[in-house]
Design a protein around this motif. Structure first.
Motif, PDB file in Angstrom:
ATOM      1  N   ALA A   1       0.836  -0.932   0.052  1.00 42.91           N
ATOM      2  CA  ALA A   1       0.001  -0.086  -0.006  1.00 42.91           C
ATOM      3  C   ALA A   1       0.876   1.313   0.054  1.00 42.91           C
ATOM      4  O   ALA A   1       0.650   2.181  -0.761  1.00 42.91           O
ATOM      5  CB  ALA A   1      -0.896   0.101   1.306  1.00 42.91           C
ATOM      6  N   VAL A   2       1.930   1.444   1.103  1.00 37.40           N
ATOM      7  CA  VAL A   2       2.874   2.325   0.706  1.00 37.40           C
ATOM      8  C   VAL A   2       3.513   2.512  -0.528  1.00 37.40           C
ATOM      9  O   VAL A   2       3.496   3.755  -1.035  1.00 37.40           O
ATOM     10  CB  VAL A   2       4.061   2.121   1.915  1.00 37.40           C
ATOM     11  CG1 VAL A   2       4.996   3.211   1.727  1.00 37.40           C
ATOM     12  CG2 VAL A   2       3.409   2.194   3.259  1.00 37.40           C
ATOM     13  N   THR A   3       3.844   1.541  -1.137  1.00 35.57           N
ATOM     14  CA  THR A   3       4.526   1.372  -2.395  1.00 35.57           C
ATOM     15  C   THR A   3       3.612   2.041  -3.574  1.00 35.57           C
ATOM     16  O   THR A   3       3.946   2.967  -4.471  1.00 35.57           O
ATOM     17  CB  THR A   3       4.837   0.052  -2.991  1.00 35.57           C
ATOM     18  OG1 THR A   3       5.982  -0.480  -1.800  1.00 35.57           O
ATOM     19  CG2 THR A   3       5.506   0.093  -4.277  1.00 35.57           C
ATOM     20  N   THR A   4       2.258   1.473  -3.510  1.00 39.25           N
ATOM     21  CA  THR A   4       1.219   1.994  -4.371  1.00 39.25           C
ATOM     22  C   THR A   4       0.967   3.695  -4.328  1.00 39.25           C
ATOM     23  O   THR A   4       0.814   4.228  -5.409  1.00 39.25           O
ATOM     24  CB  THR A   4       0.075   1.237  -4.042  1.00 39.25           C
ATOM     25  OG1 THR A   4       0.031  -0.222  -4.229  1.00 39.25           O
ATOM     26  CG2 THR A   4      -1.210   1.785  -5.133  1.00 39.25           C
ATOM     27  N   ILE A   5       0.975   3.935  -3.075  1.00 42.50           N
ATOM     28  CA  ILE A   5       0.669   5.429  -2.879  1.00 42.50           C
ATOM     29  C   ILE A   5       2.073   6.382  -3.485  1.00 42.50           C
ATOM     30  O   ILE A   5       1.775   7.231  -4.038  1.00 42.50           O
ATOM     31  CB  ILE A   5       0.266   5.738  -1.407  1.00 42.50           C
ATOM     32  CG1 ILE A   5      -1.069   5.079  -1.161  1.00 42.50           C
ATOM     33  CG2 ILE A   5       0.076   7.234  -1.226  1.00 42.50           C
ATOM     34  CD1 ILE A   5      -1.525   5.113   0.085  1.00 42.50           C
ATOM     35  N   LEU A   6       3.110   5.861  -2.977  1.00 46.53           N
ATOM     36  CA  LEU A   6       4.453   6.530  -3.340  1.00 46.53           C
ATOM     37  C   LEU A   6       4.397   6.499  -4.978  1.00 46.53           C
ATOM     38  O   LEU A   6       4.630   7.858  -5.520  1.00 46.53           O
ATOM     39  CB  LEU A   6       5.534   5.863  -3.079  1.00 46.53           C
ATOM     40  CG  LEU A   6       5.834   6.037  -1.343  1.00 46.53           C
ATOM     41  CD1 LEU A   6       7.318   5.060  -1.278  1.00 46.53           C
ATOM     42  CD2 LEU A   6       6.266   7.167  -1.244  1.00 46.53           C
ATOM     43  N   GLN A   7       3.914   5.564  -5.724  1.00 49.08           N
ATOM     44  CA  GLN A   7       3.916   5.784  -7.101  1.00 49.08           C
ATOM     45  C   GLN A   7       2.958   6.508  -7.676  1.00 49.08           C
ATOM     46  O   GLN A   7       2.989   7.009  -8.554  1.00 49.08           O
ATOM     47  CB  GLN A   7       3.678   4.415  -7.819  1.00 49.08           C
ATOM     48  CG  GLN A   7       4.870   3.361  -7.325  1.00 49.08           C
ATOM     49  CD  GLN A   7       4.446   1.732  -7.951  1.00 49.08           C
ATOM     50  OE1 GLN A   7       4.941   1.305  -9.067  1.00 49.08           O
ATOM     51  NE2 GLN A   7       3.792   1.147  -6.802  1.00 49.08           N
ATOM     52  N   MET A   8       1.572   6.470  -7.160  1.00 46.98           N
ATOM     53  CA  MET A   8       0.503   7.219  -7.559  1.00 46.98           C
ATOM     54  C   MET A   8       1.005   9.042  -7.128  1.00 46.98           C
ATOM     55  O   MET A   8       0.640   9.718  -8.120  1.00 46.98           O
ATOM     56  CB  MET A   8      -0.436   7.327  -6.595  1.00 46.98           C
ATOM     57  CG  MET A   8      -0.965   5.613  -6.818  1.00 46.98           C
ATOM     58  SD  MET A   8      -2.573   5.362  -5.921  1.00 46.98           S
ATOM     59  CE  MET A   8      -4.022   6.211  -6.866  1.00 46.98           C
ATOM     60  N   GLN A   9       1.757   9.212  -6.132  1.00 45.74           N
ATOM     61  CA  GLN A   9       2.462  10.479  -5.819  1.00 45.74           C
ATOM     62  C   GLN A   9       3.361  10.940  -7.058  1.00 45.74           C
ATOM     63  O   GLN A   9       3.296  12.171  -7.253  1.00 45.74           O
ATOM     64  CB  GLN A   9       2.738  10.649  -4.502  1.00 45.74           C
ATOM     65  CG  GLN A   9       1.709  10.645  -3.363  1.00 45.74           C
ATOM     66  CD  GLN A   9       2.431  10.626  -2.083  1.00 45.74           C
ATOM     67  OE1 GLN A   9       3.492   9.864  -1.656  1.00 45.74           O
ATOM     68  NE2 GLN A   9       2.108  11.367  -1.003  1.00 45.74           N
ATOM     69  N   ASN A  10       4.068  10.102  -7.323  1.00 45.51           N
ATOM     70  CA  ASN A  10       5.372  10.478  -7.872  1.00 45.51           C
ATOM     71  C   ASN A  10       5.412  10.308  -9.624  1.00 45.51           C
ATOM     72  O   ASN A  10       6.256  10.400 -10.258  1.00 45.51           O
ATOM     73  CB  ASN A  10       6.695   9.791  -7.324  1.00 45.51           C
ATOM     74  CG  ASN A  10       6.671  10.460  -6.081  1.00 45.51           C
ATOM     75  OD1 ASN A  10       7.515  11.391  -5.813  1.00 45.51           O
ATOM     76  ND2 ASN A  10       6.433   9.685  -5.062  1.00 45.51           N
ATOM     77  N   GLY A  11       4.032   9.662  -9.997  1.00 48.46           N
ATOM     78  CA  GLY A  11       3.833   9.649 -11.370  1.00 48.46           C
ATOM     79  C   GLY A  11       4.791   8.598 -11.981  1.00 48.46           C
ATOM     80  O   GLY A  11       5.521   8.651 -13.039  1.00 48.46           O
ATOM     81  N   PHE A  12       5.209   7.010 -11.274  1.00 51.51           N
ATOM     82  CA  PHE A  12       5.820   6.273 -12.208  1.00 51.51           C
ATOM     83  C   PHE A  12       5.279   4.887 -11.577  1.00 51.51           C
ATOM     84  O   PHE A  12       4.642   4.589 -10.677  1.00 51.51           O
ATOM     85  CB  PHE A  12       7.392   6.346 -11.781  1.00 51.51           C
ATOM     86  CG  PHE A  12       7.682   5.924 -10.288  1.00 51.51           C
ATOM     87  CD1 PHE A  12       8.420   4.949 -10.223  1.00 51.51           C
ATOM     88  CD2 PHE A  12       7.564   6.703  -9.241  1.00 51.51           C
ATOM     89  CE1 PHE A  12       8.632   4.233  -8.982  1.00 51.51           C
ATOM     90  CE2 PHE A  12       7.709   6.300  -8.121  1.00 51.51           C
ATOM     91  CZ  PHE A  12       8.467   5.030  -7.707  1.00 51.51           C
TER      92      PHE A  12
END
Length: 427
Positions: free
Chosen positions: A361-372
């Protein structure tokens, strides 16, 4: 009913000790695999894994400059003599707590809950104590009985952060992380809590547990002893079995009204979380349950499958598990190159077992925030070319809606759905 947002995240992992370094590892595809020799009775076996390296708890805590002195002192007092798993949970939770600004804008103590993912969390600690004191039990430390219980995680975290709401652990095997998120989501939606601290502890497996996984051919890595970096390969035809990993992660879920009242901007919204069973006590996955839980998660989020841009798959690097999950995803999202992107964080972190759902979940949100979208490590010969599997390099992507799967032994299926900041006014 209350809408639920994410206001804080934290991680302490074998590949990075904090969110900033973890984000760098995701972007670059950096992993950290090694060999650990495990002895049980007369049997010795090499285990490939992403193992947490020894660390100094006080030093790690002191390196986090933004922690208020009083809170840091409470953490040191509670954690300095605690088992490694407790210390890692404290570090991940502290990062999330600070990011959510809960030390600045304090919520009512009884409106905050703590939910810890997993059960049988202390089997290696108990095994270590048995090896040390088995022939002289009169010297067993008095604190052993508390540390041997899963609730030690709940009690320690509640003491540090002065939490007086609900507290529990959630057992769901490898789906425990998602089960914890779902229970926190339900508490907030029902108005029973305003804020929930959801922690996924590191998995510390005893030699007996490693041998047990080996006896059912669940562990991978036997063909990669000379090059452990190649062992974890979700969705690749060379996959052998899961590769254990060690990461502790924390997500702070909060009602949108509470976040607004505290003046804290959400990082994402959790739209839905569902769990269902296969009526099966065995370890094998089943398409029917996986399809059903993903459909239920979509229904709960009130969006159709076409809205999902990205799936963080369970993707354990086991032949049956990988192939079953891809077929389940195709049954809902279709085949070809028009569906959502798919990757597995376990390629980078290893399979973190109880904490996997929270880590992902942390990984998913970091990717959503940072566009990759991070790479699928070691994906050379995909088991299915008719899916949007991310390759060996990160890809730029604008992710509006994401789905994350976690499945567990005993026929446990879970899916959670997140929306990015500002999507259709969800935040």
């Amino acid at each position: 009913m209350m809408s639920v947002v994410v206001t804080g995240m934290g991680i302490f992992s074998s590949i990075a000790p904090n969110l900033t370094d973890f984000l760098d590892a995701l972007k670059s595809g950096r992993a950290n695999y090694s060999i650990k020799m495990v002895t049980y009775g007369s049997e010795e076996m090499p285990v490939v894994g992403s193992f947490l390296e020894a660390f100094d708890f006080k030093e790690q805590l002191n390196s986090r400059q933004s922690i208020p002195a009083v809170l840091k002192e409470k953490a040191l007092n509670a954690g300095r003599r605690a088992p490694t798993a407790i210390q890692a949970s404290i570090l991940a939770a502290m990062e999330a707590w600070i990011q959510a600004r809960l030390s600045e804008h304090v919520a009512a103590e009884d409106s905050v809950s703590v939910i810890v993912a997993g059960n049988n969390l202390t089997n290696d600690y108990i095994a270590q104590m048995h090896r040390t004191y088995g022939d002289r039990p009169e010297y067993l430390p008095p604190r052993f009985i508390l540390h041997s219980m899963d609730t030690d995680q709940v009690g320690t975290l509640s003491e540090i952060f002065s939490i007086r709401g609900e507290g529990l652990t959630t057992g769901g095997a490898s789906a425990s992380g998602n089960v914890a998120l779902i229970k926190a989501f339900q508490l907030i939606k029902a108005g029973e809590s305003d804020i929930a601290l959801v922690v996924g502890p590191i998995s510390e497996l005893s030699p007996m547990i490693f041998q047990g996984f080996d006896k059912i051919s669940a562990l991978g890595g036997t063909g990669f002893i000379e090059n452990p970096a190649l062992a974890c390969r979700p969705f690749d035809s060379g996959h052998e079995g899961f590769i254990p990993g060690q990461s502790s992660a924390c997500l702070i879920l909060e009602s949108r009204l509470s976040a607004q009242a505290r003046g804290v901007a959400p990082l994402a919204a959790m739209l839905s979380g569902k769990s269902c069973l296969d009526a099966n006590r065995q370890a094998n996955p089943a398409m029917e349950g996986q399809i059903r839980v993903m459909k239920e998660a979509l229904r709960g989020a009130e969006i159709d499958a076409g809205k999902i841009n990205y799936i963080n798959a369970h993707g354990t690097s086991t032949p049956l598990g990988d192939e079953t999950e891809l077929r389940s995803i195709q049954a809902i999202f279709g085949s070809g190159k028009t569906g959502p992107w798919i990757n597995s964080t376990k390629g980078l972190t290893g399979h973190c077992l109880y904490s996997a759902g929270v880590v992902e979940a942390v990984t998913t949100i970091l990717q959503m925030q940072n566009g990759f979208i991070h790479p699928n490590l070691n994906l050379v010969n995909p088991v299915d070319d008719d899916c949007m599997l991310v390759g060996s390099q990160a890809k730029p992507a604008q992710i509006r809606y994401s789905l994350s799967n976690s499945f567990g032994f005993g026929g446990i299926n879970t899916s959670v759905i997140f929306a990015g900041a500002g999507v259709n006014g969800t935040l």
